[in-house]
Scaffold this active site. Sequence first.
Site: not given
Ligand code: PEP
Length: 245
Positions: A11, A13, A100, A102, A169, A175, A206
């Site tokens: 991803n 982003k 997601h 976000e 998630e 993040g 992460s």
């Molecule tokens: C994500 O945005 O789906 C994600 C898992 O981000 P990160 O790996 O940066 O935590």
Amino acid sequence: MTNKYIYFIANWKMFGGLNSLNSLHKVAKFFKNFEKNKYIKIIYCPPSTLIRPMSKKLKNTRIEVGAQNCHENQTSGAFTGSINAKMLKNVGAKYVIIGHSENREAGENNKLINLKIRSALKSGLKVIFCVGETLKEKRKKITKQVLNKQIKSGLDKIKNKNNILIAYEPVWSIGSGLIPKSNELFNIINFIKKKFKNYNVLYGGSVNSKNINELKFIDNIDGFLIGGSSQDPKKFIDIIKKTYN
Ligand code: PEP
């Protein structure tokens, strides 16, 4: 995690321009030569602006391309700034991330997410359906109730389970550099799989080339959704290699 089919979903982003496609050949080359490649699915979800050029670049590889969100309307209309699933498919997307955190934080609720999933499936896209609890919900020990509600609502009126991947998630993990404890993660993935049978369940939050050494031993996980570490091909390749080491 040696002989199991595993997804590695990148991803990106809101990062990347045309020049970020220049290093993709490294991942394609690695994947082609990697002995375990028949057990792996790699999917890149760049910003919508890169779906077309990325699909072209990856044309003769088994790496697929997805989008990061879509509008809930299947038909075109007066929705300035929006892109629907059909349009994403038209430029080469095979998958779309929906739900997601976000975007949930920006106002998407379970009902809207359900409409988006239904529209994406009808348009012929596969869905990477994200769910996860906030830190506050984790502290209140209501993770399972939250996940149950998110998944039940998200999958409302959906009969065909084949084209949906569930990505667990935890919001507090995205993040932050933090990941759940292995036994907790195993239990949550187990909970989702028992409650919502026949879905592949991925973990995201992460994931990096260090903690993959721990995550790879959680054997009910069907793959990883990777944000930050997926933008650098070296880190992304490292994660895949280490999963099989
Ligand atoms: C994500 O945005 O789906 C994600 C898992 O981000 P990160 O790996 O940066 O935590």
